[in-house]
Design a protein around this motif. Structure first.
Motif, short mmCIF file in Angstrom:
data_model
loop_
_atom_site.label_atom_id
_atom_site.label_comp_id
_atom_site.label_asym_id
_atom_site.label_seq_id
_atom_site.Cartn_x
_atom_site.Cartn_y
_atom_site.Cartn_z
N ASP A 35 0.64 -1.55 -1.73
CA ASP A 35 1.58 -2.48 -2.35
C ASP A 35 2.88 -1.78 -2.73
OD1 ASP A 35 1.12 -1.15 -4.76
OD2 ASP A 35 -0.09 -2.75 -5.62
N LYS A 36 3.79 -2.53 -3.33
CA LYS A 36 5.11 -1.99 -3.67
C LYS A 36 5.04 -0.91 -4.76
CE LYS A 36 6.02 -5.65 -6.95
NZ LYS A 36 6.74 -6.83 -7.25
N ASN A 37 3.95 -0.86 -5.50
CA ASN A 37 3.77 0.15 -6.55
C ASN A 37 3.01 1.38 -6.04
OD1 ASN A 37 5.04 -1.38 -8.60
ND2 ASN A 37 3.20 -2.62 -8.75
N GLU A 38 2.82 1.46 -4.73
CA GLU A 38 2.11 2.58 -4.11
C GLU A 38 0.61 2.60 -4.43
OE1 GLU A 38 3.65 4.79 -1.84
OE2 GLU A 38 5.26 3.32 -2.05
N ASN A 39 0.06 1.46 -4.87
CA ASN A 39 -1.38 1.32 -5.05
C ASN A 39 -1.96 0.72 -3.77
OD1 ASN A 39 -1.61 2.20 -7.79
ND2 ASN A 39 -0.69 0.26 -8.41
N ALA A 58 -7.51 -3.09 -7.00
CA ALA A 58 -6.51 -2.11 -6.58
C ALA A 58 -6.94 -0.73 -7.07
CB ALA A 58 -5.15 -2.47 -7.14
N THR A 59 -6.50 0.28 -6.33
CA THR A 59 -6.77 1.66 -6.72
C THR A 59 -5.56 2.52 -6.37
OG1 THR A 59 -8.25 3.56 -6.42
CG2 THR A 59 -7.94 2.12 -4.52
N PRO A 60 -5.25 3.52 -7.19
CA PRO A 60 -4.14 4.41 -6.86
C PRO A 60 -4.52 5.46 -5.81
CG PRO A 60 -5.08 5.04 -8.95
CD PRO A 60 -5.78 3.79 -8.52
N PHE A 61 -5.81 5.54 -5.51
CA PHE A 61 -6.32 6.56 -4.59
C PHE A 61 -6.48 5.99 -3.19
CE2 PHE A 61 -8.23 7.21 -8.82
CZ PHE A 61 -7.51 8.34 -9.18
N GLU A 62 -6.09 6.76 -2.18
CA GLU A 62 -6.17 6.28 -0.80
C GLU A 62 -7.62 6.29 -0.32
OE1 GLU A 62 -4.40 7.17 3.64
OE2 GLU A 62 -3.91 8.53 2.01
N PRO A 63 -8.18 5.11 -0.01
CA PRO A 63 -9.57 5.05 0.45
C PRO A 63 -9.70 5.44 1.92
CG PRO A 63 -8.69 2.84 0.15
CD PRO A 63 -7.60 3.80 -0.21
N GLU A 64 -10.74 6.22 2.22
CA GLU A 64 -11.04 6.60 3.60
C GLU A 64 -12.22 5.83 4.15
OE1 GLU A 64 -11.55 10.85 3.22
OE2 GLU A 64 -9.44 11.18 3.70
N SER A 65 -13.16 5.47 3.27
CA SER A 65 -14.31 4.66 3.65
C SER A 65 -14.87 4.02 2.39
CB SER A 65 -15.38 5.51 4.35
OG SER A 65 -15.89 6.48 3.46
N PHE A 66 -15.81 3.08 2.60
CA PHE A 66 -16.39 2.34 1.47
C PHE A 66 -17.90 2.26 1.63
CE2 PHE A 66 -12.12 0.78 2.11
CZ PHE A 66 -11.61 0.69 0.82
N PHE A 67 -18.59 2.06 0.50
CA PHE A 67 -20.00 1.75 0.54
C PHE A 67 -20.37 0.93 -0.68
CE2 PHE A 67 -19.64 5.86 -1.52
CZ PHE A 67 -20.59 5.88 -2.52
N ILE A 68 -21.47 0.20 -0.56
CA ILE A 68 -21.97 -0.65 -1.64
C ILE A 68 -23.36 -0.15 -2.02
CG2 ILE A 68 -22.72 -2.99 -2.26
CD1 ILE A 68 -20.62 -4.03 -0.26
#
Length: 146
Positions: A54-58, A116-126
């Motif tokens: 997003d525009k806030n770099e999140n 939203a998260t400030p950290f760049e996600p590489e993968s996800f899991f549940i």
């Protein structure tokens, strides 16, 4: 030869198509899509995650999962599901709790999470967990992305 005859009548249409193509490329390059792999624990479940900066770099995270069995119906009964992100350089982050919702005219279970998260996600899991407000995954991984 007059100036009017020199202008190609198809130029405005060509310009519109070119502009539309550029806009589609711009919008599609802004978001990334992750798909959950098939799971032996919840075989009917499937889902996707869209991530957009997003525009806030999140990083805006939009998750949709269908047919995810209630956590208390698993072999190892738990209370809830939690979405986790593996980030680049910042470890594993808890992104939030998932709740199944049954729609009025549908028998399909559906879970959605927008966060939203400030950290760049590489993968996800549940994971299936007893509590949602935890810092590290403790329960069984039920779904993960490639």
């Amino acid at each position: 030869m007059s100036m009017i005859k020199m202008i190609n009548p198809s130029a405005p249409i060509l310009f519109r198509y070119l502009l539309l193509f550029v806009m589609l490329i711009a919008f599609s390059s802004c978001s990334k899509k992750f798909i959950f792999t098939e799971s032996a624990i919840v075989p009917a479940a499937n889902g996707t995650i869209k991530v957009k900066k997003d525009k806030n770099e999140n990083y805006q995270v939009d998750l949709t999962v269908t047919n995810l069995a209630p956590a208390d119906k698993l072999v190892e009964s738990r209370n809830t599901y939690v979405l986790w992100a593996n980030t680049s350089g910042n470890g594993t982050k808890n992104l939030g709790q998932l709740k199944n919702v049954k729609r009025l005219f549908s028998k399909t279970l559906r879970s959605e999470l927008k966060t939203a998260t400030p950290f760049e996600p590489e993968s996800f899991f549940i994971t299936a967990e007893n509590k949602a407000d935890i810092n590290y995954p403790d329960g069984q991984v039920v779904l993960k992305t490639r």
